[in-house]
Design a protein around this motif. Structure first.
Motif, short mmCIF file in Angstrom:
data_model
loop_
_atom_site.label_atom_id
_atom_site.label_comp_id
_atom_site.label_asym_id
_atom_site.label_seq_id
_atom_site.Cartn_x
_atom_site.Cartn_y
_atom_site.Cartn_z
N GLU A 186 0.89 -1.20 0.12
CA GLU A 186 0.00 -0.27 -0.12
C GLU A 186 0.95 1.31 -0.16
O GLU A 186 1.76 1.64 0.80
CB GLU A 186 -1.04 0.38 0.96
CG GLU A 186 -2.30 0.85 1.21
CD GLU A 186 -2.78 1.01 2.72
OE1 GLU A 186 -2.97 2.64 2.53
OE2 GLU A 186 -3.20 0.19 2.74
N THR A 187 0.37 1.90 -1.15
CA THR A 187 1.61 3.10 -1.78
C THR A 187 1.44 4.09 0.21
O THR A 187 0.36 4.55 0.74
CB THR A 187 1.42 3.52 -1.95
OG1 THR A 187 1.70 2.89 -3.36
CG2 THR A 187 1.84 5.30 -3.05
N ILE A 188 2.32 4.73 0.38
CA ILE A 188 2.56 5.77 1.39
C ILE A 188 2.79 7.03 1.16
O ILE A 188 3.76 7.56 0.87
CB ILE A 188 3.57 5.31 3.07
CG1 ILE A 188 3.88 3.70 2.90
CG2 ILE A 188 3.69 6.64 4.07
CD1 ILE A 188 4.04 3.03 4.38
N VAL A 189 1.85 7.56 1.17
CA VAL A 189 2.21 9.58 0.84
C VAL A 189 1.88 10.07 2.26
O VAL A 189 0.32 9.85 2.46
CB VAL A 189 1.56 9.95 -0.39
CG1 VAL A 189 1.52 11.15 -0.30
CG2 VAL A 189 2.19 9.01 -1.11
N ALA A 190 2.52 10.59 3.33
CA ALA A 190 2.33 10.98 4.01
C ALA A 190 2.90 12.65 4.12
O ALA A 190 3.78 13.22 3.67
CB ALA A 190 2.98 11.02 5.37
N SER A 191 1.91 13.49 4.57
CA SER A 191 2.70 14.57 5.29
C SER A 191 2.30 15.64 6.29
O SER A 191 1.77 14.91 6.95
CB SER A 191 2.06 15.92 3.71
OG SER A 191 0.22 16.00 3.48
N GLY A 192 2.94 16.64 6.34
CA GLY A 192 3.04 17.92 7.59
C GLY A 192 3.27 16.40 8.82
O GLY A 192 3.71 15.74 8.66
N LYS A 193 2.87 16.42 10.20
CA LYS A 193 2.91 15.88 10.77
C LYS A 193 2.73 14.91 10.42
O LYS A 193 2.71 13.53 11.67
CB LYS A 193 1.36 15.94 11.55
CG LYS A 193 1.39 17.68 12.36
CD LYS A 193 0.95 18.08 13.29
CE LYS A 193 0.73 19.51 14.09
NZ LYS A 193 -0.19 19.86 14.78
N ARG A 194 1.36 14.14 10.19
CA ARG A 194 1.55 12.80 10.00
C ARG A 194 2.59 11.79 8.79
O ARG A 194 2.95 10.75 9.05
CB ARG A 194 0.51 12.38 8.24
CG ARG A 194 -1.24 12.85 8.91
CD ARG A 194 -2.37 12.94 8.02
NE ARG A 194 -2.17 11.22 7.88
CZ ARG A 194 -2.68 10.09 7.12
NH1 ARG A 194 -1.57 10.38 6.42
NH2 ARG A 194 -2.90 8.85 7.33
N THR A 195 4.01 12.84 8.33
CA THR A 195 5.12 11.98 8.27
C THR A 195 5.75 11.30 9.79
O THR A 195 6.75 10.57 9.99
CB THR A 195 6.10 12.89 7.74
OG1 THR A 195 6.38 13.83 8.52
CG2 THR A 195 5.84 13.74 6.55
N ALA A 196 4.85 11.91 10.72
CA ALA A 196 5.34 11.37 12.24
C ALA A 196 4.86 9.38 12.59
O ALA A 196 5.66 8.71 13.23
CB ALA A 196 5.02 11.93 13.41
#
Length: 361
Positions: A186-196
């Motif tokens: 499942e491809t992961i794309v996280a931005s901002g605080k969600r990169t944690a």
């Protein structure tokens, strides 16, 4: 495939196994090229037997060679079929990680009925799979190249206002368009605080200007996987983020540069932790340094603090240190690396990992 079977039989002889029941579908593919989702492979010292139901008979006949194919009937379990090839007193191995409790009970009951010994095995075939053949390396290089091309494309379309889901869908679609058989996971794309979140599920969160982005994905070519992660900013971010990135990149490069034949895999993990510890970051590195890549994306061996394997020629694994600050940000950098027979290290992931501040049109 016969060479793989012979290597397996040699190992079976060393472990005094008269037969091995293969229930893991990736291991079945590795040994006999059968890609069906259901079936049981039985390897003896003389014969390879593949038991499938009628849905898979033609597929098995087309994909395999030097394999006896048995089409099972619903009124008889596969273990009842197996009993016909097993003799009293034999030691028969089974893969304890890929068999259900119910199936294991059926297998053990069958062994009891014919008076043979059931033997649990773990990573028995996976230890063979971890040393790659030239044909496998070719496919793995192409899988890595497809990921590089996909990432390069994504940078050209990325802009504020897109959601994480938008970007993930673009990655999956474009990679398939250029030759990938599908996403490696499942491809992961996280931005901002969600990169944690180390393994953040994509969301409908909007990606904003001047925000950190983490993308972790892979491609599949002829059944072989790639896996890469890049963390970068869309616009400007704080100096603290960039400073942490600099330390993490130093640790990742040091680990790759320290790969040497005969050294413990665990030493690479420790090396990274030592660098991070000196910079008060070790507590935020919450997973192992890497994992094998091949016919599955996360395969044996693991590269972590408790890894038992040493570095061998023709191993291929990831180096992916990461640090994660809850509710703030996270950074991970991941490459696929191959160790050649002379000990030289080839980084299959060619995308730059120097700090990137991406602009948009």
């Amino acid at each position: 495939m016969e060479k793989r079977i012979e290597k397996l039989r040699k190992k079976m002889k060393q472990e005094m196994l008269d037969g091995l029941v293969v229930t893991d579908k990736v291991n079945r593919r590795y040994l006999v090229e059968f890609t069906g989702s259901n079936g049981l492979l039985f390897i003896t010292n003389q014969e390879s037997i593949l038991l499938v139901d009628g849905r898979y008979t033609e597929q098995a006949e087309n994909q395999t060679s030097n394999v006896r194919i048995i089409t099972t009937a619903p009124e008889k379990t596969v273990y009842e079929y197996l009993a016909e090839w097993i003799k009293k007193g034999q030691r028969i191995g089974f893969e304890k990680k890929s068999i259900s409790y119910e199936e294991s009970m059926e297998f053990i009951q069958m062994c009891t009925s014919v008076d043979c010994q059931s033997v649990e095995t773990s990573n028995f075939i996976e230890q063979l799979r971890m040393v790659k053949e030239e044909s496998e390396i070719t496919n793995l290089r192409i899988a890595a190249e497809l990921a590089d091309r996909t990432f390069s494309y994504i940078l050209t379309i990325l802009k504020p206002g897109m959601t994480e889901l938008d970007v993930a869908n673009e990655i999956d679609y474009y990679s398939k368009r250029i030759g990938s058989e599908g996403p490696a996971f499942e491809t992961i794309v996280a931005s901002g605080k969600r990169t944690a979140l180390p393994h953040a599920h994509v969301s409908k969160k909007i990606i904003n200007e001047n925000e950190l982005i983490m993308i972790d994905f892979g491609c599949i070519y002829k059944g072989y996987y790639s896996d890469m992660t890049r963390t970068f900013s869309l616009g400007k971010v704080s100096e603290k983020i960039k400073n942490v990135y600099t330390v993490l990149l130093e640790a990742q490069k040091l680990a790759i540069g320290s790969i040497a034949l005969g050294n413990p895999l665990a030493s690479l993990d420790q090396l990274v932790r030592d660098v991070l510890n000196k910079n008060d970051l070790a507590d935020y590195f919450t997973h192992g340094l890497g994992h094998g890549v091949g016919l599955s994306c996360h395969e044996y061996p693991s590269v972590n603090q408790v890894s038992k394997e040493t570095i061998e020629a023709l191993l291929l694994f990831t180096i992916e240190p990461g640090v994660y600050f809850p509710e703030k940000f996270g950074i991970r950098i991941e490459d696929d690396v191959l160790i050649h027979e002379d000990g030289q290290v080839e980084v299959l992931t060619k995308t730059s990992k120097e700090w990137m501040e991406v602009a948009w049109m």
